[in-house]
Design an enzyme around this catalytic site. Structure first.
Site, PDB file in Angstrom:
ATOM      1  N   HIS A   1       0.806  -1.215   0.000  1.00  0.00           N
ATOM      2  CA  HIS A   1       0.000   0.000   0.000  1.00  0.00           C
ATOM      3  C   HIS A   1       0.842   1.270   0.000  1.00  0.00           C
ATOM      4  CE1 HIS A   1      -3.274  -2.828   0.469  1.00  0.00           C
ATOM      5  NE2 HIS A   1      -3.888  -1.930  -0.269  1.00  0.00           N
TER       6      HIS A   1
ATOM      7  N   CYS B   1      -8.681  -2.987 -11.463  1.00  0.00           N
ATOM      8  CA  CYS B   1      -8.323  -1.821 -10.645  1.00  0.00           C
ATOM      9  C   CYS B   1      -7.091  -2.086  -9.793  1.00  0.00           C
ATOM     10  CB  CYS B   1      -9.493  -1.373  -9.778  1.00  0.00           C
ATOM     11  SG  CYS B   1     -10.045  -2.619  -8.611  1.00  0.00           S
TER      12      CYS B   1
END
Ligand code: PEP
Ligand code: MG
Length: 564
Positions: free
Chosen positions: A191, A489
């Site tokens: 992330h 995505c």
């Protein structure tokens, strides 16, 4: 100090956010711990004076940072300064010192006691726990004669080097002062990597050894190819600039909807995590939002945001995009994105545990509040809202979620396909919903059984891996059979070469950090759908990721090489 022969060297890592920069290195230090063998306090009064002085220094430091921080970060820093000046905390530390604990140990013990009290009070007070622990880390570092931990305030534009960065830390950075990010750990789909590209900051992960380079050294970073040059020569800086110019030339011009050269449409969408991201992305030529990672709104929260608060945020995001679509993913908490208010306790294998929709099915209060807020924001705006669930593995989960969403009057419901079971059986899953979006980051982690957070496994997490492409192809076949759109995505969508392969496999949209859209648009516009299909077949025929990529690069327009 460009040209210092002694320190001139190159590091190679994995480029995760394209772009180049040259600047001084700032090293992020990890929080120190009070040493287990710390000398006990013998003079409590003297130790108390030392600690009080340190707390005052911490408070002043936080005040100074607040004064120059961005608006959204000011209150966080001011709250920390207030905590450092709290007389109750100072008294608690004095009590520990009088028991004879060493200074750092006394601070740690008093802060933990204070945290327990705040947590039991809940609400606003419970949220102060994060500030308290930050004050503790800063005070302990000063007491041990070490630099304060965490991301320092960047007074001059710099390149940040860290072992790894927590998503909450990365989120406080801005492209104005943070020219680049280099980490020793982290993988291409961690992330931190995702947030770096979200912020359009060039970034390289897996740059092992970079922390051995002294702070202030001039470094050059190329976040596209994953290269870092220490003390670059004038010639190397010029080469980097030339690369930047070529890339800019290749990207110039395109702003229209995504499509192949022969007009096969592939919607180009933005991945966002906050209302601020939404405002910025909405100004870009993107066709909407393909992934709104709602959990990023809540990462630094200790208590669940109210329905009203969430409604206000979602309304803001929907309004920013007007009539353009906004695909919202419900809270994907757990594993590497723990949320304090939705924590089900420790697990042996968090990535395989109660995360995503599994957590939503247990904490229905959290999911219901979010869906209620989304429905309210939809009613207020009439926007093109599409709600999808993370980590769907079975048809039962898909129907459970779809029923909830439809019952609230939300117009479109979908699922993320990021578990191989869902990709393999996508036809059955798509029967229950309107669309699917492939989360290639998790899909790859689960296909390869390789933790996406574990940088050492990066070789297994290369998104060109033919096994991943095969699983994507299966998911697309299910979509075609049901006549329902399947998008992507995950980070793979933002790689211009892979975007061609994904288009060839039949995906209808690609969603990525907005900064990556121009390169993908250019790549698509240079190739026909048939060429994309041929490239997809060639990539899947490769025996490994390197072969797959080489096959595509050999078939593609040479300009593709300038786009990364
Ligand atoms: C994915 O897994 O690819 C995805 C888009 O979700 P996240 O990266 O937030 O897990
Ligand atoms: Mg995911």
């Amino acid at each position: 100090m460009a040209g210092d022969a002694e320190l001139h060297c190159t590091f190679h890592g994995i480029g995760v956010s394209a772009g180049t920069a040259v600047g001084p290195l700032v090293v992020v230090t990890p929080p120190p711990k009070a040493p287990a063998d710390e000398a006990p306090t013998t003079d409590a009064a003297a130790a108390s004076a030392t600690v009080h002085q340190v707390l005052d220094d911490v408070a002043k430091g936080l005040d100074a940072r607040a004064a120059s921080a961005a608006e959204h970060a000011k209150p966080i820093l001011e709250a920390g300064a207030m905590m450092a000046r709290d007389p109750g905390l100072a008294m608690g530390i004095d009590t520990q010192l009088q028991k004879g604990l060493g200074v750092a140990t006394a601070v740690t013990a008093a802060v933990e006691e204070y945290c327990a009290m705040f947590e039991s009070l809940g609400g606003y007070m419970a949220e102060r726990v994060t500030d308290l622990r930050d004050v503790r880390d800063r005070a302990v570092a000063r007491l041990l004669g070490q630099p304060e931990p965490g991301v320092p305030s960047l007074t001059v534009p710099s390149i940040l080097a860290a072992h790894d960065l927590a998503p909450a830390e990365t989120a406080t950075l801005t492209a104005e002062t943070c020219l680049g990010i280099i980490t020793e750990a982290g993988g291409p789909t961690s992330h931190t990597a995702i947030l770096a590209s979200q912020l359009a900051i060039p970034a390289v992960v897996q740059a092992v050894g970079i922390l051995g380079i002294p702070a202030e050294t001039t470094v050059a970073i190329d976040g596209g190819v994953g290269e870092i040059t220490v003390n670059p020569t004038a010639q190397e800086i010029e080469l980097l600039a030339e690369r930047k110019r070529r890339r800019a030339a290749a990207l110039a011009g395109g702003t229209g909807n995504g499509a192949t050269k022969d007009g096969y449409p592939v919607a180009l969408l933005a991945n966002i995590g906050t209302a601020d991201d939404a405002r910025k992305a909405a100004k870009q030529p993107v066709e909407g939002v393909g992934l709104f990672r709602t959990e990023f709104l809540f990462l630094d929260r200790d208590t669940m945001p109210t329905v009203e608060e969430q409604t206000a945020t979602y309304t803001e995001v929907f309004q920013a995009f007007g009539t353009r679509r906004v695909v919202v993913r419900t809270l994907d908490a757990g594993a590497d994105k723990p949320l304090k208010f939705a924590d089900l306790g420790p697990e042996e294998n968090p990535a395989l545990g109660r995360r995503g929709i599994r957590l939503g099915m247990i904490r229905t209060d959290v999911l219901d509040a979010q869906l209620e807020a989304l429905a309210a924001a939809y009613k207020a705006t009439g926007a093109d809202v599409r709600v999808m669930a993370p980590m769907i593995a079975t048809q039962a989960e898909a129907t459970w979620f779809a029923d909830k969403v439809r019952a609230l009057g939300l117009p479109k419901v979908g699922v993320m396909i990021e578990v191989p079971a869902a990709a393999i059986r996508s036809k059955g899953i798509l029967y229950h919903v309107d669309f699917a979006s492939l989360g290639t980051n998790d899909l790859q982690q689960y296909t390869m059984a390789a933790d996406r957070m574990q940088g050492e496994l990066a070789a297994l997490l290369n998104p060109w891996e033919p096994a991943l492409l095969d699983v994507v192809a299966l998911a697309c076949e299910g979509g075609a059979a049901m006549g329902k759109p399947v998008g992507v995505c995950g980070e793979a969508a933002g790689d211009p070469g892979l975007a061609l392969v994904l288009a060839g496999l039949g995906v209808s949209s690609l969603s990525m950090a907005p900064g990556k859209v121009p390169a993908v648009r250019t790549a698509l516009g240079l190739h026909t759908l048939t060429q994309c299909q041929q490239m997809a077949a060639a990539a899947r025929a490769g025996t490994n990721a390197t072969e797959a990529k080489a096959a595509v690069m050999a078939m593609a327009d040479p300009v593709l090489a300038d786009l990364v």
